[in-house]
Design an enzyme around this catalytic site. Structure first.
Site: not given
Ligand code: BES
Ligand code: ZN
Ligand code: ZN
Length: 479
Positions: A258, A333
């Site tokens: 990230k 997931r």
């Molecule tokens: N933990 C994150 C989601 C998240 C985003 C939680 C903002 C709280 C605030 C999750 O694991 C994630 O990174 N999801 C990705 C999925 C994508 C790669 C398909 C996302 O939402 O960008």
């Molecule tokens: Zn994530």
């Protein structure tokens, strides 16, 4: 700050008292002088929703005029916000004990008012010893004929576990790793007669939880899997309600790293689902609800390293299904899928999972509501809607058509772990659905679990969202 709430049958002998009244004459004769009464009446005529304060030497009195009820849920929320306002007043005065004299409201309103007041007292000040609030315990003495002691006790417990959930979310990952998260729940559950089993890495390997192990591969810290089983003798349900919570104690994204600002920096919140379900079970037990409830908490951090799982990997899940990992940031997931699969062994009546699962849920509706979807019957969704309205922990139901499943198709495995550019919150839910075979609702709390800026009684940072909602859902369920 700890909050103590008790019912009293005599006017509390405290310096700060809040009066909730309808007509001036309800206040009796000894309390206010004629001039004060006139002034109060005048003020409330000018603006009935304002709080009016009257000082009598070193006593501070606050007056709330009850209003006619139009929309119940809206009014309850307005009253919580009034509680928040009055907490600001009490805080300035450094009150240790507050009296509430209710001469007008129904139970529900008294409880909502205290709830808003008490929830505002939260502060994560563990690492600010010099700034730690001088007031450690705030007692609220409630004089209210209709209100029952048990209701106030339940409310005190609710506050306690919302605060616990907030503390867990706010605790950084260098303190709260997967092992410590499990230990926290184990220690708290044992005292309440909840059966707890914590699996360590070798047990998780023996159980072939391929999703949880894949996410954990990049980590120096081992994963954990916590099972909390609250099964009181008087439970009204034979098949349990199973709660599953995402326990990613820190989400760097893994190799699909990230970016930092406004993204990775708040990712200690990625175990908020675990905090919600763990605390909800503790609360149910402390309130002695006659319900059989199980919580399952898969936990790990998600990091890049030489060993980390990588985009392109194919992993075999506990259920035997194979997953092509195309983004290591879609890790939640993977760990939830194993827990949802494991939940089948309980033959559950209903399964709820809580997870800070997708940025897409936040993009879609922001922090106003949690996103829900699933396969449970309409009655369940209606009951959730009712609980959400009552607690103001709002829910927005998303479509869940099977067409979305198409987006997860992989050429080389049973599925991919990401959909495409669109409907990210739903494709995440659809991924999870593959691992369920029971009535189920998925709660994406990515937008509601964490606030960057303070907002009334929801506070700042960890909100503890879901604890009050689940408590309300359970209360309705046993009725
Ligand atoms: N933990 C994150 C989601 C998240 C985003 C939680 C903002 C709280 C605030 C999750 O694991 C994630 O990174 N999801 C990705 C999925 C994508 C790669 C398909 C996302 O939402 O960008
Ligand atoms: Zn994530
Ligand atoms: Zn995550």
């Amino acid at each position: 700050m700890e909050i103590k709430i008790k019912k009293v049958t005599k006017l509390p002998e405290v310096k700060q008292i809040i009066y909730i009244y309808n007509k001036i004459k309800d206040l009796g004769s000894g309390l206010l002088s004629k001039a004060e009464k006139n002034w109060l009446e005048q003020q409330h005529k000018l603006s009935p929703t304002e709080l009016v304060s009257i000082n009598q030497y070193d006593f501070q009195l606050m007056f709330i005029k009850s209003e006619a009820i139009t929309d119940l849920n809206q009014q309850l929320e307005a009253v919580r916000k009034k509680g928040n306002e009055l907490f600001g007043w009490a805080k300035k005065l450094k009150s240790k004990e507050i009296g509430i004299v209710n001469l007008a409201w129904d139970n529900d309103f008294v409880a909502a008012f205290i709830e808003g007041f008490a929830l505002s007292a939260y502060k994560f000040d563990k690492y600010l010893p010099q700034e730690k609030d001088e007031v450690k315990v705030l007692s609220i003495a409630v004089w209210s004929e209709q209100t029952k002691s048990k209701q106030l006790k339940d409310l005190q417990n609710t506050i306690k576990y919302v605060f616990m959930a907030r503390d867990l979310v706010n605790e950084p990952q260098n303190v709260l790793n997967a092992t410590n998260l499990a230990a926290h729940f184990k220690n708290n559950a044992k005292q309440l007669g909840i059966k707890v089993d914590v699996w360590n890495k070798s047990k998780i390997e023996a159980m072939k939880m391929g999703g949880l192990l894949a996410v954990n591969k990049g980590s120096v810290q081992p994963p954990s899997f916590t099972i909390m089983e609250y099964k009181p003798k008087n439970a009204i349900n034979e098949q349990p309600i199973v709660l599953v919570g995402k326990g990613v104690v820190y989400d760097t994204g893994g190799l699909s790293l990230k970016p930092t600002p406004g993204s990775m920096d708040s990712m200690k919140c990625d175990m908020a689902g675990a905090a919600t379900v763990g605390c909800a079970v503790l609360l149910a037990a402390e309130n002695e609800l006659p319900l059989y409830i199980v919580a399952l908490i898969p936990a790990t951090d998600n990091r890049p390293s030489l060993e980390a799982y990588a985009p392109g990997d194919v992993i075999t899940m506990m259920s035997g299904k194979t997953v092509e990992v195309l983004n290591t940031d879609a890790e939640g997931r993977l760990i939830l899928a194993d827990a949802l699969h494991y939940a089948k062994k309980y033959n559950p009546k209903l399964v709820f999972d809580f997870a800070t699962l997708t940025g897409a849920a936040v993009v879609a509706i922001g922090a106003m509501a949690s996103v829900i979807m699933g396969t449970a019957d309409n009655a369940t969704f209606e009951a959730l809607d009712q609980a959400a309205g009552y607690t103001h922990e709002r829910l927005a139901r998303f479509p869940f058509w099977d067409d979305y499943k198409e987006l997860l198709k992989s050429d080389i495995a049973d599925m991919k772990n990401i959909g495409g550019r669109y409907a990210g919150a739903i494709t995440a839910g659809k991924f999870l659905e593959y691992y369920t075979d029971y009535p189920w609702v998925h709660f994406d709390i990515a937008g509601t679990a964490w606030l960057d800026a303070p907002e009334s009684y929801r506070g700042k940072n960890g909100t503890g969202v879901g604890v009050r909602l689940l408590n309300q859902f359970f209360q309705q369920y046993i009725k």
